[in-house]
Design an enzyme around this catalytic site. Structure first.
Site, PDB file in Angstrom:
ATOM      1  CG  HIS A 184      -1.783  -1.211   1.317  1.00 45.21           C
ATOM      2  ND1 HIS A 184      -1.314  -2.453   1.719  1.00 45.21           N
ATOM      3  CD2 HIS A 184      -3.101  -1.375   1.046  1.00 45.21           C
ATOM      4  CE1 HIS A 184      -2.313  -3.322   1.697  1.00 45.21           C
ATOM      5  NE2 HIS A 184      -3.403  -2.698   1.286  1.00 45.21           N
ATOM      6  CG  HIS A 219      -5.981   1.561  -0.593  1.00 52.72           C
ATOM      7  ND1 HIS A 219      -6.132   2.012   0.689  1.00 52.72           N
ATOM      8  CD2 HIS A 219      -6.027   0.204  -0.524  1.00 52.72           C
ATOM      9  CE1 HIS A 219      -6.270   0.974   1.507  1.00 52.72           C
ATOM     10  NE2 HIS A 219      -6.221  -0.134   0.793  1.00 52.72           N
ATOM     11  CD  GLU A 267     -20.021  -5.732  25.616  1.00 53.48           C
ATOM     12  OE1 GLU A 267     -20.054  -5.026  24.578  1.00 53.48           O
ATOM     13  OE2 GLU A 267     -20.985  -5.795  26.413  1.00 53.48           O
ATOM     14  CG  HIS A 300     -28.121 -13.100  27.952  1.00 51.85           C
ATOM     15  ND1 HIS A 300     -28.865 -12.535  26.939  1.00 51.85           N
ATOM     16  CD2 HIS A 300     -27.746 -12.080  28.766  1.00 51.85           C
ATOM     17  CE1 HIS A 300     -28.939 -11.231  27.140  1.00 51.85           C
ATOM     18  NE2 HIS A 300     -28.271 -10.928  28.238  1.00 51.85           N
TER      19      HIS A 300
HETATM   20  C1  LIG Z   1     -11.446  -4.360  10.022  1.00 49.14           C
HETATM   21  C2  LIG Z   1     -10.921  -4.210   8.650  1.00 49.14           C
HETATM   22  N1  LIG Z   1     -11.772  -4.195   7.604  1.00 49.14           N
HETATM   23  C3  LIG Z   1     -11.310  -4.109   6.346  1.00 49.14           C
HETATM   24  C4  LIG Z   1      -9.973  -4.050   6.099  1.00 49.14           C
HETATM   25  C5  LIG Z   1      -9.469  -4.000   4.668  1.00 49.14           C
HETATM   26  N2  LIG Z   1      -8.976  -2.646   4.363  1.00 49.14           N
HETATM   27  C6  LIG Z   1      -7.689  -2.337   4.442  1.00 49.14           C
HETATM   28  S1  LIG Z   1      -7.386  -0.719   4.115  1.00 49.14           S
HETATM   29  C7  LIG Z   1      -9.012  -0.429   3.831  1.00 49.14           C
HETATM   30  C8  LIG Z   1      -9.474   0.958   3.453  1.00 49.14           C
HETATM   31  C9  LIG Z   1      -9.135   1.900   4.507  1.00 49.14           C
HETATM   32  O1  LIG Z   1      -9.340   3.202   4.094  1.00 49.14           O
HETATM   33  P1  LIG Z   1      -8.461   4.315   4.760  1.00 49.14           P
HETATM   34  O2  LIG Z   1      -8.332   4.070   6.196  1.00 49.14           O
HETATM   35  O3  LIG Z   1      -9.027   5.613   4.331  1.00 49.14           O
HETATM   36  O4  LIG Z   1      -7.028   4.072   4.141  1.00 49.14           O
HETATM   37  P2  LIG Z   1      -6.399   4.778   2.854  1.00 49.14           P
HETATM   38  O5  LIG Z   1      -7.078   4.189   1.652  1.00 49.14           O
HETATM   39  O6  LIG Z   1      -6.663   6.219   2.977  1.00 49.14           O
HETATM   40  O7  LIG Z   1      -4.977   4.400   2.917  1.00 49.14           O
HETATM   41  C10 LIG Z   1      -9.768  -1.583   3.998  1.00 49.14           C
HETATM   42  C11 LIG Z   1     -11.217  -1.648   3.812  1.00 49.14           C
HETATM   43  C12 LIG Z   1      -9.117  -4.054   7.212  1.00 49.14           C
HETATM   44  N3  LIG Z   1      -7.792  -3.995   7.077  1.00 49.14           N
HETATM   45  N4  LIG Z   1      -9.611  -4.108   8.453  1.00 49.14           N
END
Ligand SMILES: Cc1ncc(C[n+]2csc(CCOP(=O)(O)OP(=O)(O)O)c2C)c(N)n1
Ligand SMILES: [Mg+2]
Length: 657
Positions: free
Chosen positions: A26, A257, A401, A463
Site C-alpha cells: 500500500h 491505495h 466489550e 445469553h
Molecule cells: C477491520 C478491517 N476491515 C477491512 C480491512 C481492509 N482494508 C484495508 S485498508 C481499507 C481501506 C481503509 O481506508 P483508509 O483508512 O481511508 O485508508 P487509505 O485508503 O486512505 O490508505 C480496507 C477496507 C481491514 N484492514 N480491516
C-alpha cells in the site's frame, strides 16, 4: 540539514520502491502521510532507536496498518537496528521482518500489531491508560510519556472507534494524540460514497480536543501537534492529505491505495519529488538528517536512567516493567479453600481468588463492561481508575466489550500492568477481534467470562453460550480455562497469571459442588486435564468433563461403579493446556484414543463438535448442539439431557448393546 519535505520524500521513495519490488502493498497512505509523520518523528516523538524498549519512551501506533511501509521507513531512517535496507528490499517476503502489516513480535519499535482497522487506535487507548496509571504510582520522574496514533478514514469509521473514543474522552486521556489521515479516499473510492458524518464534531462531543491542519505541510502539522500536547483532552488532529502524493497521474485516487504504482509512474514521481537516487538508495544528507533526528532523545533517556538509579523504587519498577508477578498467594489461598471447601459459583470463586491476587500483585488492573456484580471482577479494596484518580485499579469500561478488550491489549503491551476484564462468555463474540489480537501478539490479558453455559438459566438463548468455548479454543495461542470448583478456579488464575499470553476464564453463574477437596502436589489445572477420581473396578469408561459438568461426571462414575464398571473421572479445565503436555501425561490420562477397550465420554454444556478429538469417533459426546432456552438452570439441564439420570443409561447401552 535537508528540508522536512526532503526527509519526507525518503519515506515516499522507500514506500513506492518496496511495494514495487514486492508487487504488493500500500504505497498511497505512506506517501500521503509522509510529511505529517516526518514532523512527528523529527520534532515530537520521544524515543531512542538505541534502546527501543526504554520504558519511558513515547508509544507510536500506526493504526492504519496497511500503510506499514510508513513505519518501516521511519524505523529504518531514524536508526533502529532493524529493519535494515535489505529487510525493506524484502518487504512482504518470508525472510523479512517488514511483514505485510506491522507485527509487534517482528520488530522493535512496532508497539502493536495493526491491520484490522480501528483496533490500533483502541489499543493505544489502553497504552495511554497504563501510562497515566503508572505515572500516578511512580511519578513524573519515571513515567511521563505520550501515545501517538496515525489513523485512517477506515479506523475512524469502524464501530470500535466509537467505544475507544468514548472511553478516552471519558477518562480524559490527554496524552493520547491521534493524527487522522484525512485523504477522503478508501478502497472503494471517495469517502463520499459511504460517510457524511462530521468526524470532528463527533469527537468533540466525546470530550476530545480537535484541530485541523494541512497534512502536507510539516510545519503546520508540527504546530497542531504542539497545540495537542498543551491541551488536557485527548486530541484528534485532522491532517488534510493527498493519498499517494508525488505520483503525478495517480495521486488523490484510490489507485494508489493498495497496488504497486508501476515503473513508469514511479519514474515520473521521482521527477516530481526531485528524488534522483535509485531504488532503495538514501542520499547521505538525508540519511544523516534522519539519524540526527532519531538521536534527539538520547539525552532524555540518559537523564531518565539517572532518575531511575536515584529512585528507591528502582527494583520494584523494573520488576513490574519486566512483567514479574508474585505467585505466593496460591498456596495460602488453597489452604483456606481446602479447610472448608465452599459450594460457590466459579465466578464467585474467581472473586475469592482475586481478593488474594489483587493484594499480592499490585500490577493488576481489573474491570468489567458494565457487569461488575455479575462477573465478580471487583475486589473490596479496588477503587475506580478515572480521570480524578488514575491510581485506581478498577475500570468501569461501560458497555464497550470490544473497546475494553482492545484497551486491555494496549495495557498489557505497554507493560507494567496486568489487565483483566469481564463480560458474559456469550459476549466474547463482541470482543473476539481483540481476543484474536491478544493471541497473535502474545499479550497477557485475562478475560473473565462468566455465565458460561445454559446454567445461567432464565436469560435464555441470547445469553447462553453454545459454540463459544470451542470457538475460543480454536484461536491459536489463546488458553481457555473452564474450572469446576473453587480450587480449580484458583489454579486457573495462577496459570493465567504465570503465562506470557492471553487467557479466557469461563466461569459459572450457578453454584457448583466442590470436587477438589484434598491438597495436590502441583497445580493440576495447569496440566489441562487430570484424573480427578480413578476407577475402582476394572476401568471400562473414562468420563471427561469441564466446569459445571464435572460434578455430573462424578455422579455418573459412582453409578457405574455400583454396577462394577470402572470409570475414571477426568476433569479437563483446559484442553489447550492438556494438548501441550508431554506424551507421557497425555497417554496416562487418555490412553490411545483408538483403543476401543475403553469408552470415552465427554460432557460439556456446549457444542459437542470437536470433542471427538478426545473421545474418538467411537466415544460418546454429551452437550448442546442447538440453542438453549429460557428456564431455571436445573430444568434446562434436565430438558437437554445433561444429568446423571439421562447420561448413565446411554453409557450402559453403549457398553452392552
Ligand atoms: C477491520 C478491517 N476491515 C477491512 C480491512 C481492509 N482494508 C484495508 S485498508 C481499507 C481501506 C481503509 O481506508 P483508509 O483508512 O481511508 O485508508 P487509505 O485508503 O486512505 O490508505 C480496507 C477496507 C481491514 N484492514 N480491516
Ligand atoms: Mg483514506
Amino acid at each position: 540539514m535537508p528540508t522536512q519535505r526532503r526527509l519526507a520524500n525518503a519515506i515516499r521513495a522507500l514506500a513506492m520502491d518496496a511495494v514495487e519490488a514486492a508487487a504488493s502493498g500500500h504505497p498511497g497512505m505512506p506517501m500521503g502521510m509522509a510529511d505529517a509523520a516526518t514532523a512527528l518523528f523529527t520534532r515530537h516523538l520521544k524515543h531512542d532507536p538505541g534502546e527501543p524498549g526504554w520504558p519511558d519512551r513515547d508509544r507510536f501506533v500506526l493504526s492504519a496498518g496497511h500503510g506499514s511501509m510508513l513505519i518501516y521507513a521511519l524505523l529504518h531512517l531514524t536508526g533502529y537496528l532493524r529493519p535494515t535496507i535489505d529487510d525493506i528490499r524484502n518487504f512482504r517476503q518470508l525472510s523479512s521482518p517488514c511483514a505485510g502489516h506491522p507485527e509487534n513480535f517482528m520488530l522493535d519499535g512496532v508497539e502493536t500489531t495493526t491491520g484490522p482497522l480501528g483496533q490500533g487506535l483502541a489499543t493505544a487507548v489502553g497504552m495511554a491508560i497504563a501510562e497515566r496509571h503508572l505515572n500516578s504510582v511512580y511519578g513524573d520522574e519515571l513515567v511521563d510519556h505520550r501515545t501517538w496514533v496515525i489513523a485512517g478514514d477506515g479506523c475512524l469509521m469502524e464501530g470500535i472507534n466509537h467505544e475507544a473514543a468514548g472511553l478516552a474522552g471519558h477518562l480524559k486521556l490527554g496524552r493520547l494524540i491521534v493524527l487522522w489521515d484525512d485523504n477522503r479516499i478508501t478502497i472503494d473510492g471517495s469517502t463520499e460514497l459511504s460517510r457524511n458524518e462530521d468526524v470532528m464534531a463527533r469527537h468533540a462531543a466525546m470530550g476530545w480536543h480537535t484541530v485541523e491542519c494541512d497534512g502536507m505541510d510539516g510545519a503546520k502539522v508540527s504546530k497542531a501537534l504542539d497545540e495537542a500536547v498543551s491541551d488536557e483532552r485527548p486530541s484528534l488532529i485532522r491532517c488534510k492529505t493527498i493519498i499517494g502524493y508525488g505520483a503525478p497521474t495517480k495521486q488523490g485516487t484510490a489507485a494508489t491505495h493498495g497496488a504497486a504504482l508501476g515503473a513508469d509512474e514511479i519514474a515520473l514521481a521521482r521527477k516530481e519529488l526531485g528524488w534522483s537516487d535509485e531504488a532503495f538508495v538514501i542520499p547521505d544528507d538525508v540519511a544523516k538528517g534522519w539519524r540526527e533526528a532519531g538521536a534527539r532523545s538520547v539525552k532524555a533517556r540518559a537523564e531518565w536512567y539517572r532518575r531511575l538509579n536515584d529512585s528507591d523504587k528502582k527494583d520494584e519498577f523494573l520488576a513490574r516493567i519486566a512483567g514479574e508477578v508474585d505467585s505466593g498467594w496460591l498456596d495460602d489461598h488453597l489452604g483456606v479453600l481446602l479447610a472448608d471447601p465452599p459450594k460457590v459459583a466459579t465466578r464467585k470463586a474467581s472473586e475469592m481468588a482475586l481478593e488474594a491476587i489483587n493484594s499480592a500483585i499490585p500490577a493488576t488492573i481489573g474491570g468489567s463492561a458494565d457487569l461488575t456484580g455479575s462477573n465478580n471482577t471487583k475486589t473490596k479494596a479496588q477503587v475506580a481508575l478515572d480521570s480524578s484518580n488514575y491510581g485506581g485499579r478498577y475500570i468501569y469500561y461501560g458497555i464497550r466489550e470490544f473497546g475494553m478488550a482492545a484497551a486491555m491489549n494496549g495495557m498489557a503491551l505497554h507493560g507494567g500492568v496486568v489487565p483483566y476484564g469481564g463480560t458474559f462468555l456469550v459476549f466474547t463474540d463482541y470482543c473476539r477481534p481483540a481476543i484474536r489480537l491478544s493471541a497473535l501478539q502474545n499479550a497477557r490479558v485475562i478475560y473473565v467470562m462468566s455465565h458460561d453455559s445454559i446454567g445461567l438459566g432464565e436469560d435464555g438463548p441470547t445469553h447462553q453460550p453454545v459454540e463459544h468455548l470451542q470457538s475460543l479454543r480454536l484461536i491459536p495461542n489463546l488458553t481457555v480455562y473452564r474450572p469446576a470448583d473453587a480450587v480449580e478456579t484458583a489454579e486457573c488464575w495462577a496459570a493465567a497469571l504465570a503465562s506470557e499470553g492471553p487467557s479466557v476464564l469461563a466461569l459459572s453463574r450457578q453454584n457448583l459442588a466442590p470436587v477438589r477437596t484434598a491438597a495436590a502436589a502441583e497445580n493440576l489445572s495447569a496440566r489441562g486435564a487430570y484424573r480427578l477420581r480413578p476407577a475402582s473396578a476394572a476401568r471400562k469408561v473414562i468420563l471427561l468433563a469441564t466446569g459445571s459438568e464435572v460434578e455430573i461426571a462424578v455422579e455418573i462414575a459412582a453409578r457405574l461403579e455400583e454396577q462394577g464398571i470402572g470409570a475414571d473421572v477426568v476433569s479437563m479445565p483446559s484442553t489447550d493446556r492438556f494438548d501441550a503436555q508431554d506424551a507421557a501425561w497425555r497417554e496416562d490420562i487418555l490412553p490411545d484414543v483408538s483403543n476401543r477397550q475403553i469408552l470415552r465420554v465427554s460432557i460439556e454444556a456446549g457444542t459437542t463438535i470437536g470433542w471427538e478429538r478426545y473421545t474418538g469417533l467411537h466415544g460418546l459426546r454429551f452437550g448442546l448442539d442447538r440453542f438453549g432456552a429460557s428456564a431455571p438452570a436445573p430444568d434446562l439441564y434436565r430438558h437437554f439431557g445433561l444429568t446423571a439420570d439421562a447420561i448413565t443409561p446411554k453409557i450402559l447401552e453403549k457398553l452392552n448393546p
